[in-house]
Design a protein around this motif. Structure first.
Motif, PDB file in Angstrom:
ATOM      1  N   HIS A  63       0.828  -1.194   0.000  1.00  0.00           N
ATOM      2  CA  HIS A  63       0.000   0.000   0.000  1.00  0.00           C
ATOM      3  C   HIS A  63       0.874   1.260   0.000  1.00  0.00           C
ATOM      4  CE1 HIS A  63      -3.694   2.211   0.549  1.00  0.00           C
ATOM      5  NE2 HIS A  63      -3.206   2.828   1.627  1.00  0.00           N
ATOM      6  N   ARG A  84       3.946   1.477  -1.115  1.00  0.00           N
ATOM      7  CA  ARG A  84       4.573   1.569  -2.444  1.00  0.00           C
ATOM      8  C   ARG A  84       3.624   2.205  -3.458  1.00  0.00           C
ATOM      9  NH1 ARG A  84       6.793  -4.315  -2.222  1.00  0.00           N
ATOM     10  NH2 ARG A  84       8.620  -4.000  -0.932  1.00  0.00           N
ATOM     11  N   LYS A  85       2.364   1.788  -3.403  1.00  0.00           N
ATOM     12  CA  LYS A  85       1.371   2.365  -4.321  1.00  0.00           C
ATOM     13  C   LYS A  85       1.185   3.851  -4.052  1.00  0.00           C
ATOM     14  CE  LYS A  85      -1.276  -1.841  -5.130  1.00  0.00           C
ATOM     15  NZ  LYS A  85      -2.550  -2.528  -4.887  1.00  0.00           N
ATOM     16  N   LEU A  86       1.117   4.201  -2.769  1.00  0.00           N
ATOM     17  CA  LEU A  86       0.946   5.609  -2.415  1.00  0.00           C
ATOM     18  C   LEU A  86       2.151   6.436  -2.834  1.00  0.00           C
ATOM     19  CD1 LEU A  86      -0.729   5.444   1.115  1.00  0.00           C
ATOM     20  CD2 LEU A  86      -1.768   6.103  -1.055  1.00  0.00           C
ATOM     21  N   SER A  87       3.346   5.905  -2.647  1.00  0.00           N
ATOM     22  CA  SER A  87       4.545   6.645  -3.058  1.00  0.00           C
ATOM     23  C   SER A  87       4.568   6.793  -4.580  1.00  0.00           C
ATOM     24  CB  SER A  87       5.816   5.972  -2.546  1.00  0.00           C
ATOM     25  OG  SER A  87       5.978   4.711  -3.158  1.00  0.00           O
ATOM     26  N   GLY A  88       4.059   5.810  -5.288  1.00  0.00           N
ATOM     27  CA  GLY A  88       3.947   5.909  -6.742  1.00  0.00           C
ATOM     28  C   GLY A  88       2.954   6.990  -7.141  1.00  0.00           C
ATOM     29  N   LEU A  89       1.900   7.170  -6.366  1.00  0.00           N
ATOM     30  CA  LEU A  89       0.917   8.217  -6.645  1.00  0.00           C
ATOM     31  C   LEU A  89       1.471   9.602  -6.335  1.00  0.00           C
ATOM     32  CD1 LEU A  89      -2.376   6.628  -5.262  1.00  0.00           C
ATOM     33  CD2 LEU A  89      -1.743   6.947  -7.656  1.00  0.00           C
ATOM     34  N   LEU A  90       2.337   9.683  -5.322  1.00  0.00           N
ATOM     35  CA  LEU A  90       2.896  10.975  -4.943  1.00  0.00           C
ATOM     36  C   LEU A  90       3.850  11.519  -5.995  1.00  0.00           C
ATOM     37  CD1 LEU A  90       3.547  10.592  -1.118  1.00  0.00           C
ATOM     38  CD2 LEU A  90       1.814  11.969  -2.249  1.00  0.00           C
ATOM     39  N   GLU A  91       4.623  10.686  -6.626  1.00  0.00           N
ATOM     40  CA  GLU A  91       5.590  11.139  -7.629  1.00  0.00           C
ATOM     41  C   GLU A  91       4.893  11.833  -8.797  1.00  0.00           C
ATOM     42  OE1 GLU A  91       7.966   7.777  -8.593  1.00  0.00           O
ATOM     43  OE2 GLU A  91       8.973   7.786  -6.644  1.00  0.00           O
ATOM     44  N   PRO A  92       3.866  11.260  -9.401  1.00  0.00           N
ATOM     45  CA  PRO A  92       3.163  11.994 -10.458  1.00  0.00           C
ATOM     46  C   PRO A  92       2.493  13.249  -9.925  1.00  0.00           C
ATOM     47  CG  PRO A  92       2.652   9.665 -10.608  1.00  0.00           C
ATOM     48  CD  PRO A  92       3.438   9.884  -9.343  1.00  0.00           C
ATOM     49  N   SER A  93       2.090  13.251  -8.698  1.00  0.00           N
ATOM     50  CA  SER A  93       1.462  14.417  -8.103  1.00  0.00           C
ATOM     51  C   SER A  93       2.431  15.587  -8.096  1.00  0.00           C
ATOM     52  CB  SER A  93       1.005  14.075  -6.698  1.00  0.00           C
ATOM     53  OG  SER A  93       0.687  15.223  -5.978  1.00  0.00           O
ATOM     54  N   THR A 101       2.620  17.002 -11.513  1.00  0.00           N
ATOM     55  CA  THR A 101       1.487  17.861 -11.858  1.00  0.00           C
ATOM     56  C   THR A 101       1.647  19.221 -11.202  1.00  0.00           C
ATOM     57  OG1 THR A 101       0.199  16.905 -10.061  1.00  0.00           O
ATOM     58  CG2 THR A 101      -0.178  16.011 -12.258  1.00  0.00           C
TER      59      THR A 101
END
Length: 188
Positions: free
Chosen positions: A118, A120-129, A132
């Motif tokens: 979970h 890892r998924k969240l850290s993956g979401l933060l990078e594109p954030s 943006t």
């Protein structure tokens, strides 16, 4: 009237020594059942009956002793069986507790793995954030006047270049530290 040891030995068909052994083996026999007549020892009627029934009495005593031992052994066996039952129950309870502990540990490990995924998924979401946010910043910069935009871009690029140079220097230092020879003689 009593009987002498000789008369008793003839009657019972035993030796005088056997009669004397029987007399000596019964506690208090001489004081209770014998008396002296002239030069010989006489045994009263009760004593004669005791000596005549000596084998039966000894046999009964042995049987009673054997029965007492058997009863005692049965009691000990019964107690030991109860103790074994208690120990078996304790072992079963400990085994059950150990099984529960292992299940909890397995559940904890799987929960940890799930949480790591979970994260890892969240850290993956933060990078594109952050990308943006940078895009939004760039769009904002486009809205500024060209003059201010170029100055802002130049300042921004300078800061980025400084950060990159500093970051590159830090990487070089780390690389140098990591590449140093860690032989045992360098520790002295």
């Amino acid at each position: 009237m009593g009987k002498t040891i000789r008369q008793l030995s003839e009657e019972l068909k035993l030796s005088k020594q056997a009669i004397n052994q029987r007399i000596n083996s019964i506690n208090g026999f001489r004081s209770k059942h014998t008396y002296k007549v002239k030069n010989h020892l006489e045994i009263d009627n009760k004593g004669v009956k005791l000596l005549a029934n000596f084998d039966k009495q000894k046999r009964q005593e042995r049987q009673q002793n054997q029965q007492d031992k058997n009863d005692k052994n049965e009691n000990i066996d019964h107690i030991l069986l109860k103790q074994l039952d208690v120990k078996d129950q304790q072992i079963a309870n400990l085994q059950q507790a150990l099984d529960q502990q292992q299940k909890l540990q397995i559940a904890t490990v799987s929960e940890n793995h799930r949480l790591k995924e979970h994260v890892r998924k969240l850290s993956g979401l933060l990078e594109p954030s952050s990308a943006t946010q940078q895009q939004q910043s760039n769009d904002k910069d486009d809205a500024l006047s060209n003059n201010a935009n170029t100055r802002h871009s130049k300042d921004k690029n300078d800061k980025q270049n400084e950060n990159r140079v500093a970051e590159y220097g830090n990487r070089q230092k780390k690389t140098f530290k990591n590449n140093t020879n860690n032989s045992w003689w360098h520790f002295w």
